[in-house]
Structures are given as C-alpha cells and as structure tokens.
Design a protein around this motif. Structure first.
Motif, PDB file in Angstrom:
ATOM      1  N   ASP A 185       0.814  -1.208   0.000  1.00 42.06           N
ATOM      2  CA  ASP A 185       0.000   0.000   0.000  1.00 42.06           C
ATOM      3  C   ASP A 185       0.845   1.256   0.000  1.00 42.06           C
ATOM      4  O   ASP A 185       0.310   2.366   0.006  1.00 42.06           O
ATOM      5  CB  ASP A 185      -0.924   0.010   1.230  1.00 42.06           C
ATOM      6  CG  ASP A 185      -1.969  -1.100   1.161  1.00 42.06           C
ATOM      7  OD1 ASP A 185      -2.362  -1.456   0.038  1.00 42.06           O
ATOM      8  OD2 ASP A 185      -2.358  -1.602   2.227  1.00 42.06           O
ATOM      9  N   SER A 186       2.148   1.118   0.024  1.00 41.65           N
ATOM     10  CA  SER A 186       3.011   2.297   0.058  1.00 41.65           C
ATOM     11  C   SER A 186       4.378   1.927  -0.481  1.00 41.65           C
ATOM     12  O   SER A 186       5.137   1.226   0.165  1.00 41.65           O
ATOM     13  CB  SER A 186       3.144   2.818   1.496  1.00 41.65           C
ATOM     14  OG  SER A 186       4.062   3.876   1.563  1.00 41.65           O
ATOM     15  N   PHE A 190       3.692   2.170  -8.984  1.00 39.25           N
ATOM     16  CA  PHE A 190       2.234   2.075  -9.022  1.00 39.25           C
ATOM     17  C   PHE A 190       1.810   0.804  -9.744  1.00 39.25           C
ATOM     18  O   PHE A 190       2.348   0.439 -10.783  1.00 39.25           O
ATOM     19  CB  PHE A 190       1.662   3.301  -9.733  1.00 39.25           C
ATOM     20  CG  PHE A 190       0.185   3.227  -9.930  1.00 39.25           C
ATOM     21  CD1 PHE A 190      -0.679   3.399  -8.862  1.00 39.25           C
ATOM     22  CD2 PHE A 190      -0.337   2.957 -11.175  1.00 39.25           C
ATOM     23  CE1 PHE A 190      -2.047   3.319  -9.038  1.00 39.25           C
ATOM     24  CE2 PHE A 190      -1.699   2.871 -11.359  1.00 39.25           C
ATOM     25  CZ  PHE A 190      -2.566   3.059 -10.288  1.00 39.25           C
ATOM     26  N   ARG A 203      -3.836   9.410   2.222  1.00 44.63           N
ATOM     27  CA  ARG A 203      -2.940  10.087   1.289  1.00 44.63           C
ATOM     28  C   ARG A 203      -2.907   9.390  -0.060  1.00 44.63           C
ATOM     29  O   ARG A 203      -2.519   9.995  -1.063  1.00 44.63           O
ATOM     30  CB  ARG A 203      -1.515  10.126   1.862  1.00 44.63           C
ATOM     31  CG  ARG A 203      -1.355  11.022   3.077  1.00 44.63           C
ATOM     32  CD  ARG A 203       0.063  10.956   3.599  1.00 44.63           C
ATOM     33  NE  ARG A 203       0.417   9.585   4.012  1.00 44.63           N
ATOM     34  CZ  ARG A 203       1.650   9.230   4.366  1.00 44.63           C
ATOM     35  NH1 ARG A 203       2.636  10.113   4.335  1.00 44.63           N
ATOM     36  NH2 ARG A 203       1.891   7.975   4.735  1.00 44.63           N
ATOM     37  N   TYR A 204      -3.284   8.109  -0.089  1.00 43.25           N
ATOM     38  CA  TYR A 204      -3.207   7.345  -1.332  1.00 43.25           C
ATOM     39  C   TYR A 204      -4.565   7.177  -2.008  1.00 43.25           C
ATOM     40  O   TYR A 204      -4.707   6.341  -2.899  1.00 43.25           O
ATOM     41  CB  TYR A 204      -2.567   5.973  -1.059  1.00 43.25           C
ATOM     42  CG  TYR A 204      -1.163   6.100  -0.511  1.00 43.25           C
ATOM     43  CD1 TYR A 204      -0.148   6.657  -1.281  1.00 43.25           C
ATOM     44  CD2 TYR A 204      -0.850   5.707   0.790  1.00 43.25           C
ATOM     45  CE1 TYR A 204       1.128   6.804  -0.786  1.00 43.25           C
ATOM     46  CE2 TYR A 204       0.429   5.846   1.295  1.00 43.25           C
ATOM     47  CZ  TYR A 204       1.418   6.400   0.504  1.00 43.25           C
ATOM     48  OH  TYR A 204       2.691   6.554   1.006  1.00 43.25           O
ATOM     49  N   HIS A 206      -7.161   7.931  -4.686  1.00 39.07           N
ATOM     50  CA  HIS A 206      -7.096   8.461  -6.048  1.00 39.07           C
ATOM     51  C   HIS A 206      -8.384   9.247  -6.296  1.00 39.07           C
ATOM     52  O   HIS A 206      -9.449   8.681  -6.591  1.00 39.07           O
ATOM     53  CB  HIS A 206      -6.953   7.313  -7.050  1.00 39.07           C
ATOM     54  CG  HIS A 206      -6.498   7.752  -8.395  1.00 39.07           C
ATOM     55  ND1 HIS A 206      -7.363   8.153  -9.379  1.00 39.07           N
ATOM     56  CD2 HIS A 206      -5.249   7.877  -8.933  1.00 39.07           C
ATOM     57  CE1 HIS A 206      -6.693   8.490 -10.471  1.00 39.07           C
ATOM     58  NE2 HIS A 206      -5.396   8.335 -10.214  1.00 39.07           N
ATOM     59  N   VAL A 218      -8.296   3.639  -3.717  1.00 38.18           N
ATOM     60  CA  VAL A 218      -6.929   3.927  -3.259  1.00 38.18           C
ATOM     61  C   VAL A 218      -5.936   3.258  -4.204  1.00 38.18           C
ATOM     62  O   VAL A 218      -6.249   2.263  -4.866  1.00 38.18           O
ATOM     63  CB  VAL A 218      -6.685   3.448  -1.810  1.00 38.18           C
ATOM     64  CG1 VAL A 218      -7.552   4.202  -0.832  1.00 38.18           C
ATOM     65  CG2 VAL A 218      -6.921   1.949  -1.689  1.00 38.18           C
ATOM     66  N   LYS A 219      -4.726   3.815  -4.224  1.00 37.17           N
ATOM     67  CA  LYS A 219      -3.664   3.270  -5.061  1.00 37.17           C
ATOM     68  C   LYS A 219      -3.036   2.043  -4.390  1.00 37.17           C
ATOM     69  O   LYS A 219      -2.905   1.988  -3.165  1.00 37.17           O
ATOM     70  CB  LYS A 219      -2.565   4.316  -5.287  1.00 37.17           C
ATOM     71  CG  LYS A 219      -3.047   5.587  -5.958  1.00 37.17           C
ATOM     72  CD  LYS A 219      -1.917   6.594  -6.032  1.00 37.17           C
ATOM     73  CE  LYS A 219      -2.375   7.917  -6.618  1.00 37.17           C
ATOM     74  NZ  LYS A 219      -1.282   8.928  -6.648  1.00 37.17           N
ATOM     75  N   GLN A 220      -2.628   1.101  -5.212  1.00 35.17           N
ATOM     76  CA  GLN A 220      -1.893  -0.070  -4.750  1.00 35.17           C
ATOM     77  C   GLN A 220      -0.569  -0.129  -5.511  1.00 35.17           C
ATOM     78  O   GLN A 220      -0.526   0.163  -6.702  1.00 35.17           O
ATOM     79  CB  GLN A 220      -2.708  -1.338  -5.005  1.00 35.17           C
ATOM     80  CG  GLN A 220      -2.194  -2.548  -4.245  1.00 35.17           C
ATOM     81  CD  GLN A 220      -3.163  -3.712  -4.337  1.00 35.17           C
ATOM     82  OE1 GLN A 220      -3.750  -3.950  -5.382  1.00 35.17           O
ATOM     83  NE2 GLN A 220      -3.334  -4.427  -3.243  1.00 35.17           N
TER      84      GLN A 220
END
Length: 382
Positions: A185-186, A190, A203-204, A206, A218-220
């Motif tokens: 997750d961080s 991307f 914070r992640y 989108h 959320v971004k993964q």
C-alpha cells in the motif's frame, strides 16, 4: 612463564642428591664431594637466574594489514626500567610458525635496545606475532627464567583482488530498486487501484477515480527491493585440485565483494562457518585472510541451499568453487536457488582459458587467472 628447569637440570639435581646420599651411607668421600659440587652448580645457576628483570617492551608492527608479497616489518623496543644495570638476556619473538631469537645486551638504567624483524607475506594468512618473551639462564642451560612482556598481535595478509570497474555494472546495478510481485500500500511503483477499506492511508486515495465512480478508490503499489548480491565460496577440499585454486577462488569472491561494497550495494559473503563482514573492504579482506579449506567444508553442490537458507532475498548469487566439480555438479549447486535469482557459478581452474556459458538464468564461467575475472564478468553481463 617463570622459572623453568631443563631436563639436564633435573638430571643434575638427581645426580647430586644420589651422590650425597650414597657417599654418606657408603662413607665414600669422593662421591659425596661430587654430589656437593653438582649441588653448587645448581645453586650458582639459580643465582644467575634469580631476581626479576624490569623491562618495558614495545612490539610495533608497521602495518597490521598488507597484501600478498607486500613488505611487512616490525620492531621490538626493550627499555631497562630498573634502577641498576640489567643483565644480558635473550628475547623470543614468535612470528607465525617460527620463532625469532633476539639478543638484548646489558642495559644501564633507562637504556634502550631495539631490533627490526621482517614477516614473510608470500601467502594469504593471519600471522600471529608475539608475545615477546625474555629468557635468562645459566651458561649450562640447567635453569631458565621466562617472562612475557607483550600481548600477541595479528598481521592480516590479504588476498589479491582485481578492480572490476564497469565489468559488473549491468549485473549488479542497484538504482531505484527492482520490482517484485509483492503488493504493497506504500512504495514507488504504481500497480493498480482498489476499493478503499477502513484503515487505509487517505494520502493514497485516487480522487479522480473516486469522483468518477462515486466510491473511494486507493492506489496499490508493487514492492521494490534493493539488489542483494550473495557470494558463496566453496571450502571443501574435494572441490580443489591444488591449494592455489583455493587462493584463486578466495581472490575471485573477494574482488566481487569489494567492488559491490565500493559501489554501495548490499552484499553478503558466505564462506567457512558463517558470513564474512562486509561493512568495509578492509574488514571483508581481514575475514578472507582467515579462510581455509577442510574436509567438512561446504562443496559447490550445497552452496545454492546455503544461499537460500541465509540470504533468501538475494537477486544475484555468485557460487565460487575450484576446478574439480563437473558441469553437472555446478548445475546441481545452482538448482536450489529460487526462480528470479540470477545465478553465476564461477569455476576456478588454474591456467584454463576463460569460458562462459549461459543457460537461462544460470551462467557457468571458468577462469584460470585472477586477471581474467573482469573479462569473464563482461561476457556474463553481455
């Protein structure tokens, strides 16, 4: 340390005692006189070794680390710390397997005597120098007083290494990390979007996709990792046809590891009973100086398993061995490495020409001289 009685001294003492007793019991005056004379010799020897010598001794090596063939010298400085003149004495200085004998003359109070000595450095080794031990005894060698004045010091004779320069830049590159298939997750790379779940870092999120779909997304990311180079050295006697093959193999492993350390890459060196220190090149080479082969050492067929056991995250694995193992043995040693690990097996066979063969993720390289290593690595990279 302290007073020692030589075998001759024990013989004289027994002869003196026997002559005195026998002469008294038998009434044989000449035999008793012989016993008394031998006893007087013992007493004189004891007086010559009595008293404590007061020295200040300094054992100084010009350098504690040298390369094979580099000149290594040391100095023994003896100073009389007593208030009266010291008697002459002998000083023993162990240097590896030999003992250097130095003569110290009688010294006035505060007088000083020094001797220089050379240490042979024709072979890779850790040479123990010292301790400095003084000897004082009688001319007949009946009694001797030995005193230890210093602690032993170690001289590391490092193996030869060759600069690789850009020869391994492609193989050991370590820029922003290499992507793995593990999801996170961080991280930096991307990978995809997924639905938001409670506890995700906001914070992640989108926001564009969230606005378009009306659901928090959320971004993964893909995990990245630094390149870890693992170098495993075979130390089994059966892997080497000649002791010089082991020296070549140690130099190959040390050269690759030193280059990785200087390039600030993560590296582990597996040799002997454990891992070698890789904090700095001198520490690594110190540990390389201690390496030796043994009948219980790991052969090349076990090196792959050791890499998996001790450095499971290795992205590049070098297996270094001698000229005895066959191609089948080399492939068997690398078979245990996990998929995705670049495997390079280096066979060190004296005076053979450079040969490099690549079979999928496995590369088999043969070199006969240390100077061939950069050229072999360039062919591995190519």
């Amino acid at each position: 340390m302290g007073l020692r009685v030589a075998p001759l001294g024990w013989g004289v003492a027994l002869a003196a005692l026997g002559a005195l007793v026998a002469g008294r019991l038998l009434g044989w005056g000449e035999l008793a006189a012989l016993g008394a004379a031998l006893l007087a010799v013992l007493v004189a020897s004891l007086l010559m070794t009595a008293g404590r010598t007061r020295y200040r001794v300094v054992l100084d090596l010009a350098d504690h680390r040298v390369r094979i063939g580099q000149r290594a010298v040391g100095r023994v400085d003896v100073r009389n710390a007593a208030r009266r003149r010291s008697l002459p004495s002998q000083v023993d200085l162990p240097v590896g397997d030999r003992v250097v004998e130095l003569s110290v003359p009688g010294l006035p109070p505060g007088g000083e005597h020094d001797d220089l000595f050379a240490v042979p450095t024709d072979r890779r080794a850790v040479i123990v120098v010292g301790p400095v031990v003084s000897r004082r005894g009688d001319p007949l060698g009946l009694l001797q007083r030995r005193l230890r004045w210093t602690e032993p010091a170690e001289l590391f004779v490092h193996p030869e290494v060759v600069a690789l320069g850009g020869a391994n830049a492609g193989l050991l590159r370590d820029l922003e990390g290499q992507a793995t298939r593990d999801l996170s997750d961080s991280d930096l790379n991307f990978h995809a979007l997924r639905d938001y779940v409670a506890g995700d870092d906001r914070r992640y999120i989108h926001w564009r996709t969230t606005a378009r779909r009306g659901v928090l997304m959320v971004k993964q990311f893909e995990d990245t990792r630094r390149t870890l180079t693992s170098i495993a050295l075979a130390t089994a006697v059966a892997d080497y046809a000649h002791p010089d093959e082991l020296e070549l193999a140690v130099s190959v492993a040390a050269s690759i590891a030193v280059q990785a350390i200087r390039d600030e890459r993560d590296v582990e060196v597996l040799a002997g009973a454990g891992r070698l220190r890789t904090g700095t090149p001198p520490l690594l080479l110190d540990d390389c100086s201690r390496l030796s082969w043994s009948s219980a050492g790991a052969g090349v067929v076990l090196l792959g398993r050791r890499v998996v056991r001790e450095t499971p995250d290795a992205s590049v694995a070098f297996l270094v061995t001698g000229g005895v193992p066959t191609d089948a043995d080399l492939r068997l040693g690398a078979r245990a490495l996990p998929a995705g690990t670049r495997a390079v097996v280096v066979r060190c066979a004296l005076d053979e020409e450079v040969a490099v063969r690549t079979q999928g993720p496995l590369t088999l390289a043969t070199i006969g001289r240390l100077e061939d290593l950069p050229r072999a690595l360039r062919r591995v990279v190519g």
